[in-house]
Enzyme design. Structure first.
Site, PDB file in Angstrom:
ATOM      1  N   ILE A 184       0.842  -1.201   0.000  1.00  0.00           N
ATOM      2  CA  ILE A 184       0.000   0.000   0.000  1.00  0.00           C
ATOM      3  C   ILE A 184       0.878   1.252   0.000  1.00  0.00           C
ATOM      4  CG2 ILE A 184      -1.925   1.216   1.090  1.00  0.00           C
ATOM      5  CD1 ILE A 184      -2.657  -1.391   2.508  1.00  0.00           C
ATOM      6  N   ASP A 201      11.960   2.966   4.854  1.00  0.00           N
ATOM      7  CA  ASP A 201      11.546   1.562   4.811  1.00  0.00           C
ATOM      8  C   ASP A 201      12.765   0.689   5.098  1.00  0.00           C
ATOM      9  OD1 ASP A 201       8.977  -0.040   3.150  1.00  0.00           O
ATOM     10  OD2 ASP A 201      10.800  -1.135   3.698  1.00  0.00           O
ATOM     11  N   THR A 233      12.258  -5.106   4.552  1.00  0.00           N
ATOM     12  CA  THR A 233      12.108  -6.475   5.049  1.00  0.00           C
ATOM     13  C   THR A 233      11.722  -7.341   3.852  1.00  0.00           C
ATOM     14  OG1 THR A 233       9.729  -6.311   5.422  1.00  0.00           O
ATOM     15  CG2 THR A 233      11.177  -5.572   7.239  1.00  0.00           C
ATOM     16  N   GLU A 247       4.634  -5.058  10.181  1.00  0.00           N
ATOM     17  CA  GLU A 247       4.521  -6.464   9.793  1.00  0.00           C
ATOM     18  C   GLU A 247       3.030  -6.647   9.548  1.00  0.00           C
ATOM     19  OE1 GLU A 247       6.736  -8.760   9.198  1.00  0.00           O
ATOM     20  OE2 GLU A 247       8.473  -7.573   9.778  1.00  0.00           O
ATOM     21  N   ASP A 260      -9.240  -2.966   9.814  1.00  0.00           N
ATOM     22  CA  ASP A 260     -10.533  -3.374  10.387  1.00  0.00           C
ATOM     23  C   ASP A 260     -10.381  -4.523  11.382  1.00  0.00           C
ATOM     24  OD1 ASP A 260      -9.941  -5.380   8.526  1.00  0.00           O
ATOM     25  OD2 ASP A 260     -11.780  -5.131   7.355  1.00  0.00           O
ATOM     26  N   TYR A 276      -1.245 -10.179  15.113  1.00  0.00           N
ATOM     27  CA  TYR A 276      -1.157  -9.020  14.202  1.00  0.00           C
ATOM     28  C   TYR A 276      -2.175  -7.953  14.623  1.00  0.00           C
ATOM     29  CZ  TYR A 276      -2.445  -6.117  10.204  1.00  0.00           C
ATOM     30  OH  TYR A 276      -2.788  -5.044   9.409  1.00  0.00           O
ATOM     31  N   LYS A 301      -1.613  -4.089  16.063  1.00  0.00           N
ATOM     32  CA  LYS A 301      -2.142  -2.891  15.402  1.00  0.00           C
ATOM     33  C   LYS A 301      -3.049  -2.115  16.373  1.00  0.00           C
ATOM     34  CE  LYS A 301      -1.737  -1.693  11.677  1.00  0.00           C
ATOM     35  NZ  LYS A 301      -0.698  -0.814  11.039  1.00  0.00           N
ATOM     36  N   LEU A 304      -3.936 -13.471  -0.114  1.00  0.00           N
ATOM     37  CA  LEU A 304      -4.874 -14.335  -0.850  1.00  0.00           C
ATOM     38  C   LEU A 304      -4.900 -14.089  -2.362  1.00  0.00           C
ATOM     39  CD1 LEU A 304      -7.207 -16.514  -0.579  1.00  0.00           C
ATOM     40  CD2 LEU A 304      -8.744 -14.564  -0.738  1.00  0.00           C
ATOM     41  N   ASN A 323     -14.398 -15.959   0.688  1.00  0.00           N
ATOM     42  CA  ASN A 323     -13.077 -16.226   0.102  1.00  0.00           C
ATOM     43  C   ASN A 323     -13.202 -17.164  -1.095  1.00  0.00           C
ATOM     44  OD1 ASN A 323     -11.880 -14.670   2.044  1.00  0.00           O
ATOM     45  ND2 ASN A 323     -11.265 -16.391   3.342  1.00  0.00           N
ATOM     46  N   ARG A 380      -6.808 -21.467   9.306  1.00  0.00           N
ATOM     47  CA  ARG A 380      -5.933 -20.592  10.109  1.00  0.00           C
ATOM     48  C   ARG A 380      -6.416 -20.649  11.565  1.00  0.00           C
ATOM     49  NH1 ARG A 380      -6.059 -14.431   8.126  1.00  0.00           N
ATOM     50  NH2 ARG A 380      -4.394 -15.086   6.750  1.00  0.00           N
ATOM     51  N   HIS A 387      -9.152 -18.023  13.126  1.00  0.00           N
ATOM     52  CA  HIS A 387      -9.539 -17.301  11.900  1.00  0.00           C
ATOM     53  C   HIS A 387     -10.805 -16.461  12.100  1.00  0.00           C
ATOM     54  CE1 HIS A 387      -9.661 -17.903   7.235  1.00  0.00           C
ATOM     55  NE2 HIS A 387      -9.657 -16.631   7.591  1.00  0.00           N
TER      56      HIS A 387
END
Ligand code: NAD
Ligand code: DAU
Length: 360
Positions: A13, A34, A37, A85, A135, A160, A164, A200, A259, A292, A295
């Site tokens: 992004i 940056d 990574t 990350e 989100d 994660y 955030k 994905l 998905n 996952r 999930h």
């Protein structure tokens, strides 16, 4: 907005945003910090418009001395903070890097901004710290829950998402305690050019082109709110120019397929785009694999606030965005080759999919 520090501007992004800003904001100088990574690459910054207004700085957002010196040397007045990350699956295997970069890195940037902008009299005017969030901090919705709003309570589920959420709280706390002028956006799943093929949509496109399995986690009925990355960049730009300090906005694409529907859709596009493919129909490559852990079932964004206050709406339908994305990956073989050779890509694919059964 004259001297803008973009963090993570060599990622997906961030690099799209750097491109967007250089194209749309004539006077701006962009300083792109940056660490490069596995997820960041200078390949994402080739052929930038107005490259004379872009300076790439390789470095770690956790390095306080470096970050302070960038604020001083380049008289930074605006921060757009993408560096993170970003991959949920990786946060399940290796949460350490997420805590470090997403929490400590955000803290380091906030400290630098506070010292440069506020710790003297009079404090700097016309400065802004814009934080990019997700989100996922709101948790998971049931099929009948209304979409997330800006005042939905935080309930992050993955390491994660928790990292955030912690960074969002730090940004708010610096705004409240020190009066640091900030804005914050929580965005849904992005897709489009330059996305690293662990996520994905690019993973499915590239696997399908090579006749590899298309690994759908669990029953594939999880729902995401897909947003074309250019629409996201436009929303951030609008927030930077027009949103009052201290406001947060949800950004989403208004597309909520499962998905499995996304993967089937991509297969149909590829059947048409590559009629000579020996793997047609590509949907035969779909495999259901181990889910996952933890999930989240469904995300959906209520974008009433940003549409009514700032007049923003996504411009791309899902069908248009997916077609443009497939075309972009088909036309950028060299980028794909370079990115796949990077860092630990192969090792990661083996580690992630080994525990998902037949795809190891
Ligand atoms: P990405 O993984 O493609 O890019 C992250 C970039 O940050 C990379 O260029 C990487 O080199 C850099 N980086 C990582 N650690 C760093 C460090 N310590 N110091 C300096 N740079 C470092 O991520 P993305 O998908 O472009 O996401 C960008 C931001 O948007 C993240 O904050 C993410 O949480 C948020 N977000 C992403 C999505 C999405 O769908 N991709 C949706 C909502 C929010
Ligand atoms: O919702 C916003 C978030 O979207 C961002 O904050 C994250 O940075 C970004 O990575 C993304 O997180 P997701 O976990 O939703 O994205 P990912 O592309 O990894 O997965 C999308 C959905 O597809 C998710 O339900 C898991 C599923 N999936 C993913 C992969 C990689 C599969 O079924 N198979 C796969 O191989």
């Amino acid at each position: 907005m004259k001297n803008v520090l973009v963090t993570g501007g060599a990622g997906f992004i961030g690099s799209n945003f750097v491109r967007y800003l250089l194209e749309h904001e004539a006077e701006v100088q962009v300083f792109n910090l940056d660490a490069l990574t596995y997820a960041g690459s200078l390949e994402n910054l080739k052929d930038l418009p107005h490259p004379e207004r872009h300076t790439f700085l390789q470095g770690d957002i956790c390095d306080q001395e470096l970050v302070n010196s960038i604020f001083q040397e380049y008289a930074i007045d605006t921060v757009v903070h993408f560096a993170a990350e970003s991959h949920v699956d990786r946060s399940i295997f290796e949460p350490d890097a997420f805590v470090r970069t997403n929490i400590f890195g955000t803290f380091t940037l906030l400290e630098a901004a506070k010292q440069a902008w506020l710790d003297h009299s009079p404090p700097a005017a016309e400065v802004r710290f814009h934080h990019i969030s997700t989100d996922e901090v709101f948790g998971s919705l049931s099929p009948t829950d209304p979409p997330f709003r800006e005042d939905t309570p935080y309930a992050p589920n993955s390491p994660y998402a928790a990292s955030k959420a912690a960074s969002d709280h730090l940004v708010r706390a610096y705004g409240h305690t020190y009066r640091l002028p900030y804005t914050l956006t929580n965005c849904s799943n992005n897709y489009g050019p330059y996305q690293f093929p662990e996520k994905l949509i690019p993973l499915m496109i590239l696997n399908a082109l090579e006749g590899k399995p298309l690994p759908v986690y669990g029953d594939g009925k999880q729902v995401r709110d897909w947003l074309y990355v250019e629409d996201h960049c436009e929303a951030i730009w609008l927030v930077l120019r027009r949103a009052p300090v201290g406001e947060s906005y949800n950004i989403g694409g208004g597309n909520q397929p499962t998905n499995l529907e996304i993967v089937e859709n991509l297969c149909e596009i590829l059947d048409e785009a590559v009629p000579e493919s020996p793997y047609k129909p590509h949907r035969q490559l779909i495999r259901f694999v181990t889910d996952r852990p933890g999930h989240d079932r469904r995300y959906a964004m209520d974008i009433t606030k940003i549409s009514t206050h700032l007049g923003w709406q996504p411009k791309h339908t899902l069908a248009e965005g997916l077609l443009a994305t497939v075309r972009w990956y088909l036309e950028h073989e060299e980028w794909v080759r370079a990115i796949r050779q990077r860092g630990d890509f192969k090792a990661w694919m083996q580690q992630n999919y080994a525990q998902r059964g037949e795809l190891a």
